[in-house]
Write a protein that holds these residues in place. Structure first.
Motif, PDB file in Angstrom:
ATOM      1  N   SER A 215       0.806  -1.222   0.000  1.00 51.67           N
ATOM      2  CA  SER A 215       0.000   0.000   0.000  1.00 51.67           C
ATOM      3  C   SER A 215       0.838   1.270   0.000  1.00 51.67           C
ATOM      4  O   SER A 215       0.419   2.280  -0.540  1.00 51.67           O
ATOM      5  N   ALA A 216       1.990   1.231   0.655  1.00 54.07           N
ATOM      6  CA  ALA A 216       2.840   2.428   0.738  1.00 54.07           C
ATOM      7  C   ALA A 216       4.292   1.993   0.877  1.00 54.07           C
ATOM      8  O   ALA A 216       4.593   0.982   1.510  1.00 54.07           O
TER       9      ALA A 216
ATOM     10  N   GLU B 240       7.584  -9.132   7.316  1.00 50.91           N
ATOM     11  CA  GLU B 240       7.115 -10.190   6.429  1.00 50.91           C
ATOM     12  C   GLU B 240       8.310 -10.739   5.656  1.00 50.91           C
ATOM     13  O   GLU B 240       9.217  -9.991   5.292  1.00 50.91           O
ATOM     14  N   HIS B 241       8.306 -12.025   5.412  1.00 45.79           N
ATOM     15  CA  HIS B 241       9.360 -12.669   4.630  1.00 45.79           C
ATOM     16  C   HIS B 241       8.710 -13.335   3.425  1.00 45.79           C
ATOM     17  O   HIS B 241       7.778 -14.126   3.580  1.00 45.79           O
ATOM     18  N   TYR B 242       9.187 -12.968   2.239  1.00 43.36           N
ATOM     19  CA  TYR B 242       8.610 -13.468   1.003  1.00 43.36           C
ATOM     20  C   TYR B 242       9.644 -14.271   0.220  1.00 43.36           C
ATOM     21  O   TYR B 242      10.825 -13.943   0.230  1.00 43.36           O
ATOM     22  N   ASP B 243       9.190 -15.303  -0.464  1.00 45.44           N
ATOM     23  CA  ASP B 243      10.036 -16.085  -1.349  1.00 45.44           C
ATOM     24  C   ASP B 243       9.906 -15.463  -2.735  1.00 45.44           C
ATOM     25  O   ASP B 243       8.897 -15.659  -3.410  1.00 45.44           O
ATOM     26  N   MET B 244      10.915 -14.691  -3.127  1.00 44.80           N
ATOM     27  CA  MET B 244      10.858 -13.955  -4.384  1.00 44.80           C
ATOM     28  C   MET B 244      12.069 -14.294  -5.241  1.00 44.80           C
ATOM     29  O   MET B 244      13.167 -14.466  -4.709  1.00 44.80           O
TER      30      MET B 244
ATOM     31  N   LYS C 173       3.327  -5.058   8.184  1.00 42.46           N
ATOM     32  CA  LYS C 173       1.902  -4.754   8.069  1.00 42.46           C
ATOM     33  C   LYS C 173       1.449  -3.826   9.190  1.00 42.46           C
ATOM     34  O   LYS C 173       2.007  -3.853  10.288  1.00 42.46           O
ATOM     35  N   ASP C 174       0.417  -3.050   8.891  1.00 43.97           N
ATOM     36  CA  ASP C 174      -0.219  -2.229   9.924  1.00 43.97           C
ATOM     37  C   ASP C 174      -1.248  -3.095  10.659  1.00 43.97           C
ATOM     38  O   ASP C 174      -1.420  -4.272  10.330  1.00 43.97           O
ATOM     39  N   PRO C 175      -1.940  -2.564  11.666  1.00 43.89           N
ATOM     40  CA  PRO C 175      -2.897  -3.379  12.427  1.00 43.89           C
ATOM     41  C   PRO C 175      -4.023  -3.994  11.589  1.00 43.89           C
ATOM     42  O   PRO C 175      -4.621  -4.996  11.998  1.00 43.89           O
ATOM     43  N   ASP C 176      -4.333  -3.440  10.414  1.00 43.63           N
ATOM     44  CA  ASP C 176      -5.389  -3.976   9.564  1.00 43.63           C
ATOM     45  C   ASP C 176      -4.864  -4.932   8.495  1.00 43.63           C
ATOM     46  O   ASP C 176      -5.624  -5.410   7.669  1.00 43.63           O
TER      47      ASP C 176
END
Length: 125
Positions: free
Chosen positions: A64-65, A88-92, A113-116
């Motif tokens: 988002s930002a 967050e950990h992503y497999d990229m 991430k934010d709370p939402d």
């Protein structure tokens, strides 16, 4: 037509009070405006970000930002982690994960991430 105009990030949240604590206390953003009890505008460098209450909060599954933080990347990741931010950990493809930072050549990226559940990130360039 719009290439010389500033763009703003818009982040939908379920509970503005909870989100304000995150954006102001954890991320350290400064409020520069508001509209009633449902919209807050934050300064982000020379730009702004709008956080607003919406029934559709948390439905975006993409980033988002993004904040471009330059050489402050490592320090900011440590500071955010000390405030309870979980990265967050992503497999990229073409990236290597070292701690909480994804590396792609000399580019560094960290997502959280934010709370939402809105996905946010910081990047070194």
């Amino acid at each position: 037509m719009l290439s010389n105009k500033n763009a703003l990030a818009n982040i939908a949240v379920k509970n503005l009070e909870i989100s304000r604590k995150f954006y102001e206390t954890i991320l350290g953003l400064e409020v520069i405006g508001s509209v009633g009890e449902e919209v807050v505008v934050y300064r982000c460098g020379n730009a702004a970000m709008i956080v607003y209450q919406s029934q559709y909060a948390g439905t975006n599954k993409a980033t988002s930002a993004t904040w471009v933080v330059g050489e402050d990347m490592d320090v900011l990741v440590k500071e955010l982690k000390s405030k309870g931010v979980q990265f967050e950990h992503y497999d990229m493809p073409n990236t290597t994960l070292k701690g909480d930072i994804h590396f792609d050549g000399d580019m560094k990226v960290a997502w959280f991430k934010d709370p939402d559940g809105n996905i946010l990130n910081i990047i070194n360039k």
